[in-house]
Design a protein around this motif. Structure first.
Motif, PDB file in Angstrom:
ATOM      1  N   ASP A   1     -10.152  -7.800  -0.666  1.00  0.00           N
ATOM      2  CA  ASP A   1      -9.624  -6.489  -0.095  1.00  0.00           C
ATOM      3  C   ASP A   1      -8.046  -7.034   0.510  1.00  0.00           C
ATOM      4  OD1 ASP A   1     -11.386  -4.610  -0.925  1.00  0.00           O
ATOM      5  OD2 ASP A   1     -12.825  -5.349   0.867  1.00  0.00           O
ATOM      6  N   ASP A   2      -7.853  -8.293   0.846  1.00  0.00           N
ATOM      7  CA  ASP A   2      -6.783  -8.645   1.474  1.00  0.00           C
ATOM      8  C   ASP A   2      -6.406 -10.123   1.265  1.00  0.00           C
ATOM      9  OD1 ASP A   2      -4.882  -9.356   3.165  1.00  0.00           O
ATOM     10  OD2 ASP A   2      -5.647  -8.712   5.230  1.00  0.00           O
TER      11      ASP A   2
ATOM     12  N   LYS B   1      -4.010  -0.407  -3.660  1.00  0.00           N
ATOM     13  CA  LYS B   1      -4.976   0.793  -3.211  1.00  0.00           C
ATOM     14  C   LYS B   1      -4.606   1.870  -4.225  1.00  0.00           C
ATOM     15  CE  LYS B   1      -6.194  -1.440   0.560  1.00  0.00           C
ATOM     16  NZ  LYS B   1      -6.413  -2.874   0.021  1.00  0.00           N
TER      17      LYS B   1
ATOM     18  N   GLU C   1      -6.605  -8.822  -5.604  1.00  0.00           N
ATOM     19  CA  GLU C   1      -6.687  -7.771  -4.762  1.00  0.00           C
ATOM     20  C   GLU C   1      -6.049  -6.625  -5.524  1.00  0.00           C
ATOM     21  OE1 GLU C   1      -4.176  -5.969  -0.899  1.00  0.00           O
ATOM     22  OE2 GLU C   1      -4.329  -8.068  -1.027  1.00  0.00           O
TER      23      GLU C   1
END
Length: 196
Positions: free
Chosen positions: A81-82, A136, A133
């Motif tokens: 996610d990061d 979004k 990643e």
């Protein structure tokens, strides 16, 4: 998981023959000489059938996909996610990595997927993953890939003891002591597919 092959249509047919589900075209990787098709294997998990893109020069085939005689596992990705947090952990653990690269590809629908990827300097010839990643704004590729299949087993085999390293990297993977290779067993409506 990346299933490399020298012809995408043949790779798709190979997977469908064994599992009973047809991978859907995902798009091309401009400048990297490849195109792919995807099959969902679970939550944020998918099989990427990857092959040379005949519309790009053979010199762009960075992975040497055109040399693969029969479909085989050529690598895998760890979803994060990061990516910056991964960089910090790797730096603290003194594990060398390459600069983060931004990537994108256009789906057949016209939608553009974007991501950031980080590779280790020494990935043990593909036994260790690259980290990815997803933006979004981009849906995860597994969200609308064909369903009905799952991973029954995924394992790394290596002569060296990679267990400590996979734990340090916080990877959820089984490690066996044997000749270096990736192994997976996938299940589908038609049966099982064992991948070397």
């Amino acid at each position: 998981m990346l299933l490399g092959c020298n012809d995408l249509d043949k790779g798709i047919a190979f997977v469908e023959q064994h599992l009973g589900v047809r991978a859907a075209p995902g798009g091309v990787h401009p400048g990297r000489g490849s195109r792919n098709a995807l099959l969902k294997l679970g939550e944020r998990k998918y099989l990427e059938v990857i092959a040379p893109d005949p519309q790009q020069p053979l010199s762009n085939d960075q992975r040497g996909l055109h040399l693969i005689a029969a479909p085989k596992l050529i690598g895998w990705a760890a979803h994060v996610d990061d990516i910056e947090a991964v960089q910090q952990k790797l730096t603290a653990a003194k594990i060398a990595f390459r600069p983060v690269l931004a990537g994108q590809r256009q789906r057949p629908s016209g939608q553009t997927l974007r991501w950031k990827a980080l590779s280790l300097v020494d990935d043990k010839d593909g036994l260790l993953p690259f980290f990815i990643e997803w933006s979004k704004e981009s849906p995860h590729p597994s969200t609308d890939a064909p369903t009905g299949c799952s991973v029954t087993r995924f394992e790394i085999s290596a002569q060296d003891d990679l267990k400590a390293l996979t734990e340090k990297l916080q990877l959820d993977v089984t490690v066996a002591k044997a000749a270096p290779s990736l192994h997976a067993v996938l299940s589908g409506p038609k049966g099982k597919l064992t991948l070397p």
